[in-house]
Scaffold this motif. Structure first.
Motif, PDB file in Angstrom:
ATOM      1  N   VAL A  66      18.419  -0.407  10.746  1.00  0.00           N
ATOM      2  CA  VAL A  66      16.981  -0.750  10.310  1.00  0.00           C
ATOM      3  C   VAL A  66      16.226  -0.972  11.486  1.00  0.00           C
ATOM      4  O   VAL A  66      14.681  -0.768  10.738  1.00  0.00           O
ATOM      5  N   ALA A  67      16.111  -1.518  11.983  1.00  0.00           N
ATOM      6  CA  ALA A  67      15.693  -2.701  13.003  1.00  0.00           C
ATOM      7  C   ALA A  67      14.934  -0.116  14.033  1.00  0.00           C
ATOM      8  O   ALA A  67      13.366  -1.181  14.304  1.00  0.00           O
ATOM      9  N   ARG A  68      15.188   0.248  13.974  1.00  0.00           N
ATOM     10  CA  ARG A  68      14.773   1.311  14.599  1.00  0.00           C
ATOM     11  C   ARG A  68      14.630   2.765  13.559  1.00  0.00           C
ATOM     12  O   ARG A  68      13.211   2.558  14.094  1.00  0.00           O
ATOM     13  N   ILE A  69      14.476   2.595  12.505  1.00  0.00           N
ATOM     14  CA  ILE A  69      14.552   3.569  11.600  1.00  0.00           C
ATOM     15  C   ILE A  69      13.106   2.588  10.811  1.00  0.00           C
ATOM     16  O   ILE A  69      11.990   3.458  10.496  1.00  0.00           O
ATOM     17  N   GLY A  70      13.677   1.966  10.440  1.00  0.00           N
ATOM     18  CA  GLY A  70      12.968   0.730   9.197  1.00  0.00           C
ATOM     19  C   GLY A  70      13.242   1.055   7.676  1.00  0.00           C
ATOM     20  O   GLY A  70      14.444   2.403   7.882  1.00  0.00           O
ATOM     21  N   ALA A  71      13.052   0.027   7.236  1.00  0.00           N
ATOM     22  CA  ALA A  71      13.742   0.038   5.950  1.00  0.00           C
ATOM     23  C   ALA A  71      13.364   1.119   4.821  1.00  0.00           C
ATOM     24  O   ALA A  71      14.078   1.734   4.036  1.00  0.00           O
ATOM     25  N   VAL A  72      12.036   1.238   5.040  1.00  0.00           N
ATOM     26  CA  VAL A  72      11.197   2.667   3.035  1.00  0.00           C
ATOM     27  C   VAL A  72      12.536   3.499   3.933  1.00  0.00           C
ATOM     28  O   VAL A  72      12.706   4.590   3.641  1.00  0.00           O
ATOM     29  N   ARG A  73      11.995   4.372   5.236  1.00  0.00           N
ATOM     30  CA  ARG A  73      12.581   5.491   6.207  1.00  0.00           C
ATOM     31  C   ARG A  73      14.188   5.873   5.844  1.00  0.00           C
ATOM     32  O   ARG A  73      14.674   6.744   5.617  1.00  0.00           O
ATOM     33  N   LEU A  74      14.615   4.199   6.052  1.00  0.00           N
ATOM     34  CA  LEU A  74      16.332   4.394   5.749  1.00  0.00           C
ATOM     35  C   LEU A  74      16.729   4.685   4.270  1.00  0.00           C
ATOM     36  O   LEU A  74      17.532   5.869   4.427  1.00  0.00           O
ATOM     37  N   THR A  75      16.309   4.247   3.440  1.00  0.00           N
ATOM     38  CA  THR A  75      16.345   4.170   2.589  1.00  0.00           C
ATOM     39  C   THR A  75      16.164   5.400   2.088  1.00  0.00           C
ATOM     40  O   THR A  75      17.534   5.823   1.250  1.00  0.00           O
ATOM     41  N   ALA A  76      15.128   5.938   2.106  1.00  0.00           N
ATOM     42  CA  ALA A  76      15.147   6.956   1.318  1.00  0.00           C
ATOM     43  C   ALA A  76      15.745   8.592   2.198  1.00  0.00           C
ATOM     44  O   ALA A  76      16.349   9.228   1.160  1.00  0.00           O
ATOM     45  N   TYR A  77      15.875   8.315   3.552  1.00  0.00           N
ATOM     46  CA  TYR A  77      16.838   9.164   4.263  1.00  0.00           C
ATOM     47  C   TYR A  77      18.491   9.036   3.551  1.00  0.00           C
ATOM     48  O   TYR A  77      18.893  10.110   3.178  1.00  0.00           O
ATOM     49  N   ALA A  78      18.928   7.765   3.436  1.00  0.00           N
ATOM     50  CA  ALA A  78      20.403   8.252   2.709  1.00  0.00           C
ATOM     51  C   ALA A  78      20.670   8.214   1.750  1.00  0.00           C
ATOM     52  O   ALA A  78      20.978   8.984   1.337  1.00  0.00           O
ATOM     53  N   SER A  79      19.285   7.865   1.078  1.00  0.00           N
ATOM     54  CA  SER A  79      19.246   8.201  -0.239  1.00  0.00           C
ATOM     55  C   SER A  79      19.287   9.924  -0.694  1.00  0.00           C
ATOM     56  O   SER A  79      20.156  10.471  -1.719  1.00  0.00           O
ATOM     57  N   CYS A  80      18.639   9.805   0.216  1.00  0.00           N
ATOM     58  CA  CYS A  80      18.370  12.017   0.441  1.00  0.00           C
ATOM     59  C   CYS A  80      19.732  12.636  -0.121  1.00  0.00           C
ATOM     60  O   CYS A  80      20.218  13.606  -0.549  1.00  0.00           O
ATOM     61  N   VAL A  81      20.349  11.869   1.335  1.00  0.00           N
ATOM     62  CA  VAL A  81      21.547  12.316   2.044  1.00  0.00           C
ATOM     63  C   VAL A  81      23.018  12.494   0.361  1.00  0.00           C
ATOM     64  O   VAL A  81      23.629  12.697   0.459  1.00  0.00           O
ATOM     65  N   ALA A  82      22.865  10.936   0.040  1.00  0.00           N
ATOM     66  CA  ALA A  82      23.654  11.073  -1.637  1.00  0.00           C
ATOM     67  C   ALA A  82      23.623  11.820  -2.617  1.00  0.00           C
ATOM     68  O   ALA A  82      24.744  12.143  -3.170  1.00  0.00           O
ATOM     69  N   GLY A  83      22.348  11.413  -2.186  1.00  0.00           N
ATOM     70  CA  GLY A  83      21.566  13.009  -3.793  1.00  0.00           C
ATOM     71  C   GLY A  83      22.671  14.335  -3.425  1.00  0.00           C
ATOM     72  O   GLY A  83      23.008  15.025  -4.794  1.00  0.00           O
ATOM     73  N   VAL A  84      22.456  14.518  -2.104  1.00  0.00           N
ATOM     74  CA  VAL A  84      22.795  16.127  -2.038  1.00  0.00           C
ATOM     75  C   VAL A  84      24.304  15.626  -2.616  1.00  0.00           C
ATOM     76  O   VAL A  84      24.537  16.677  -2.769  1.00  0.00           O
ATOM     77  N   LEU A  85      25.228  14.943  -1.698  1.00  0.00           N
ATOM     78  CA  LEU A  85      26.524  14.860  -1.823  1.00  0.00           C
ATOM     79  C   LEU A  85      26.937  14.816  -3.317  1.00  0.00           C
ATOM     80  O   LEU A  85      27.490  15.509  -4.268  1.00  0.00           O
ATOM     81  N   VAL A  86      26.282  13.854  -4.038  1.00  0.00           N
ATOM     82  CA  VAL A  86      26.208  13.953  -6.049  1.00  0.00           C
ATOM     83  C   VAL A  86      26.314  14.859  -5.755  1.00  0.00           C
ATOM     84  O   VAL A  86      27.388  15.819  -6.958  1.00  0.00           O
ATOM     85  N   LEU A  87      25.546  15.910  -5.846  1.00  0.00           N
ATOM     86  CA  LEU A  87      25.390  16.957  -6.574  1.00  0.00           C
ATOM     87  C   LEU A  87      26.335  18.891  -6.120  1.00  0.00           C
ATOM     88  O   LEU A  87      26.635  18.863  -6.481  1.00  0.00           O
ATOM     89  N   LEU A  88      26.881  18.574  -4.546  1.00  0.00           N
ATOM     90  CA  LEU A  88      27.645  19.352  -4.571  1.00  0.00           C
ATOM     91  C   LEU A  88      28.626  18.950  -5.379  1.00  0.00           C
ATOM     92  O   LEU A  88      29.985  19.412  -5.259  1.00  0.00           O
ATOM     93  N   HIS A  89      28.673  17.248  -5.089  1.00  0.00           N
ATOM     94  CA  HIS A  89      30.625  17.336  -5.202  1.00  0.00           C
ATOM     95  C   HIS A  89      30.243  17.513  -7.837  1.00  0.00           C
ATOM     96  O   HIS A  89      31.546  17.905  -7.892  1.00  0.00           O
ATOM     97  N   PHE A  90      29.062  16.966  -7.954  1.00  0.00           N
ATOM     98  CA  PHE A  90      29.122  17.773  -9.144  1.00  0.00           C
ATOM     99  C   PHE A  90      29.759  19.382  -9.586  1.00  0.00           C
ATOM    100  O   PHE A  90      30.164  19.694 -10.424  1.00  0.00           O
TER     101      PHE A  90
END
Length: 282
Positions: free
Chosen positions: A189-213
């Motif tokens: 988070v120190a390198r990427i930034g809190a907002v950017r890290l949250t957005a990127y990680a959430s997008c990764v999770a969203g894709v994984l959840v939809l693939l799982h479904f």
């Protein structure tokens, strides 16, 4: 020593109140999530479907947030991309999946208490992986926290039985997964930034959840229903006879299952029978 300017003195309470308000909204919304999941489970919707619906609604917002946060930022290194993938998997996909699954077996109150152990789990991870020695007050806090969870667990165990153990372990796994995310996100988070890290990680999770479904739920049934709407049930049923044939081909090709004359004859008879039925209906 000069006194602080009136602007700063008046702005600080507003900033503090705004921060407190945001924290309160976030806490209430996070707690309300479990209530919504429970209501969905009572109406027969399974945990994976609820999680997929949640991510389906949230993913466009996360994508917009990711685009906004990256508009002037430098590209991520391959190492940071790998870390974002790992953090998205542990912090949002795995933790959410285990949490939703655990809510099938335990009460919302017990679930929330177990998830509140996150700070203590981060402390334990720091002790185990970062070799940090906890202070006396930290040890006392650990003892109090886990005693409280054990009391709530014992209460529910007497009422509900063995399912409480399964649900509690699933939610505990969720808490551990999110604690690993918090532990691993410190340097990123120190390198990427809190907002950017949250957005990127959430997008990764969203894709994984939809693939799982998509893997675990009958999306082919949706395709069949759409086909019936377009070409009618008779033609869709006739085309559907490709199913048994494709199953035979894939079983021979991928599973090396033996195919005898009786099975071939039986398959042919079934296909002929289904074809006749659909034609007679028509």
């Amino acid at each position: 020593m000069s006194s602080p300017s009136p602007r700063i003195a008046t702005a600080s309470p507003r900033i503090a109140l705004g921060g407190i308000g945001l924290a309160a909204v976030g806490a209430i919304a996070a707690s309300g999530k479990a209530i919504i999941v429970k209501l969905g489970l009572r109406h027969g919707v399974d945990a994976t479907t609820l999680l997929a619906l949640r991510m389906l609604m949230a993913l466009p917002l996360f994508l917009l947030m990711a685009l906004w946060s990256a508009r002037r930022a430098e590209p991520l290194s391959w190492a940071d991309r790998a870390r974002v993938l790992w953090l998205g998997f542990t912090g949002y996909y795995l933790s959410s999946l285990l949490d939703f699954q655990g809510l099938q077996y335990i009460s919302v109150t017990l679930e929330r208490l177990i998830l509140y152990l996150n700070p203590t789990l981060v402390l334990l991870i720091n002790v185990l992986l970062a070799r940090q020695r906890p202070g006396r007050w930290q040890v006392a806090a650990l003892v109090l926290s886990y005693l409280g969870v054990l009391l709530a667990f014992g209460h529910d165990l007497q009422r509900e039985g063995g399912q409480i153990i399964v649900g509690s372990l699933l939610v505990l796994g969720s808490a551990i997964s999110y604690a690993l995310y918090l532990f691993g996100s410190g340097q990123v988070v120190a390198r990427i930034g809190a907002v950017r890290l949250t957005a990127y990680a959430s997008c990764v999770a969203g894709v994984l959840v939809l693939l799982h479904f998509a893997i675990t739920h009958p999306l082919p049934l949706l395709a069949i229903m759409l086909a019936v709407q377009r070409v009618g049930s008779s033609l869709a049923a006739q085309v559907g006879m490709l199913g048994p044939v494709s199953t035979i081909v894939m079983s021979l090709w991928l599973l090396d299952e033996p195919m005898g004359p009786a099975q071939i004859a039986g398959t042919v008879l079934v296909l002929i029978g289904v074809l006749l039925v659909t034609r007679l209906r028509r």
